[in-house]
Design a protein around this motif. Structure first.
Motif, PDB file in Angstrom:
ATOM      1  N   SER A 115     -63.375 -44.013  65.157  1.00 53.46           N
ATOM      2  CA  SER A 115     -63.869 -42.732  64.674  1.00 53.46           C
ATOM      3  C   SER A 115     -62.708 -41.955  64.076  1.00 53.46           C
ATOM      4  CB  SER A 115     -64.533 -41.934  65.801  1.00 53.46           C
ATOM      5  OG  SER A 115     -63.617 -41.688  66.847  1.00 53.46           O
TER       6      SER A 115
ATOM      7  N   THR B 294     -61.864 -43.448  57.637  1.00 54.41           N
ATOM      8  CA  THR B 294     -62.780 -44.123  56.718  1.00 54.41           C
ATOM      9  C   THR B 294     -62.638 -45.609  56.984  1.00 54.41           C
ATOM     10  OG1 THR B 294     -62.395 -42.361  55.093  1.00 54.41           O
ATOM     11  CG2 THR B 294     -63.478 -44.370  54.309  1.00 54.41           C
ATOM     12  N   PHE B 295     -63.386 -46.070  57.951  1.00 52.55           N
ATOM     13  CA  PHE B 295     -63.190 -47.394  58.552  1.00 52.55           C
ATOM     14  C   PHE B 295     -63.143 -48.513  57.516  1.00 52.55           C
ATOM     15  CE2 PHE B 295     -63.396 -50.357  62.015  1.00 52.55           C
ATOM     16  CZ  PHE B 295     -64.147 -51.430  61.546  1.00 52.55           C
ATOM     17  N   SER B 296     -64.004 -48.449  56.535  1.00 52.31           N
ATOM     18  CA  SER B 296     -64.192 -49.585  55.627  1.00 52.31           C
ATOM     19  C   SER B 296     -62.953 -49.913  54.805  1.00 52.31           C
ATOM     20  CB  SER B 296     -65.380 -49.334  54.707  1.00 52.31           C
ATOM     21  OG  SER B 296     -65.143 -48.191  53.908  1.00 52.31           O
TER      22      SER B 296
ATOM     23  N   ARG C  22     -66.019 -57.683  61.423  1.00 55.21           N
ATOM     24  CA  ARG C  22     -66.128 -56.228  61.356  1.00 55.21           C
ATOM     25  C   ARG C  22     -67.514 -55.845  60.873  1.00 55.21           C
ATOM     26  NH1 ARG C  22     -61.511 -54.208  57.645  1.00 55.21           N
ATOM     27  NH2 ARG C  22     -62.541 -52.181  57.908  1.00 55.21           N
TER      28      ARG C  22
ATOM     29  N   ASN D 174     -68.829 -52.550  59.092  1.00 52.57           N
ATOM     30  CA  ASN D 174     -68.420 -51.264  58.532  1.00 52.57           C
ATOM     31  C   ASN D 174     -69.447 -50.164  58.791  1.00 52.57           C
ATOM     32  OD1 ASN D 174     -66.000 -52.300  57.585  1.00 52.57           O
ATOM     33  ND2 ASN D 174     -66.845 -52.796  55.566  1.00 52.57           N
TER      34      ASN D 174
ATOM     35  N   LYS E 253     -68.662 -49.090  62.173  1.00 49.07           N
ATOM     36  CA  LYS E 253     -67.236 -48.759  62.329  1.00 49.07           C
ATOM     37  C   LYS E 253     -66.648 -49.485  63.534  1.00 49.07           C
ATOM     38  CE  LYS E 253     -67.432 -44.234  60.084  1.00 49.07           C
ATOM     39  NZ  LYS E 253     -67.042 -42.810  60.176  1.00 49.07           N
ATOM     40  N   THR E 254     -66.947 -50.753  63.619  1.00 51.54           N
ATOM     41  CA  THR E 254     -66.533 -51.541  64.770  1.00 51.54           C
ATOM     42  C   THR E 254     -65.950 -52.874  64.321  1.00 51.54           C
ATOM     43  OG1 THR E 254     -68.238 -50.519  66.159  1.00 51.54           O
ATOM     44  CG2 THR E 254     -67.323 -52.600  66.929  1.00 51.54           C
TER      45      THR E 254
END
Length: 115
Positions: A25, A28-30, A71, A73, A76-77
């Motif tokens: 968290s 911007t995970f991706s 992953r 996206n 977000k994991t």
């Protein structure tokens, strides 16, 4: 505030499997390179596996063919599926998020492989 929260560690017998998860968290995970590292007692932290934003993957030689990083996206994991576990896989496993000069770490999750 950036948070990486690992889960899924535990105690397993040799030959067993575990699946680690790391929920992110505040980023911007991706667009981040996500990785799993581990640190055994008395040893330096070492890379286990990394997956880029484009899903390119690299593994440490010691885990090739046994571990799988992936992953999601949307969630977000990042995951680490660990099969055929060996006692030498015993360590604290850390999640890492990296982008340019930025790097974030989770708090770690213990994996113990013991008869």
């Amino acid at each position: 505030q950036v948070q990486l929260v690992e889960s899924g560690g535990g105690v397993v017998q040799p030959g067993g499997s575990l699946r680690l998860s790391c929920a992110a968290s505040g980023i911007t995970f991706s667009i981040y390179v996500m990785g799993w590292y581990r640190q055994a007692p008395g040893k330096q932290r070492e890379l286990v596996a990394i997956i880029s934003s484009g899903a390119s993957i690299n593994y440490a030689d010691s885990v090739k063919g046994r571990f799988t990083i992936s992953r999601d996206n949307d969630k977000k994991t990042v995951y680490l599926q660990m099969n055929s576990l060996k006692p030498e896989d015993t360590a604290v496993y850390y999640c890492n998020a990296k982008l340019a000069g930025l790097a974030y770490w989770g708090q770690g999750t213990q994996v113990t492989v013991s008869p």
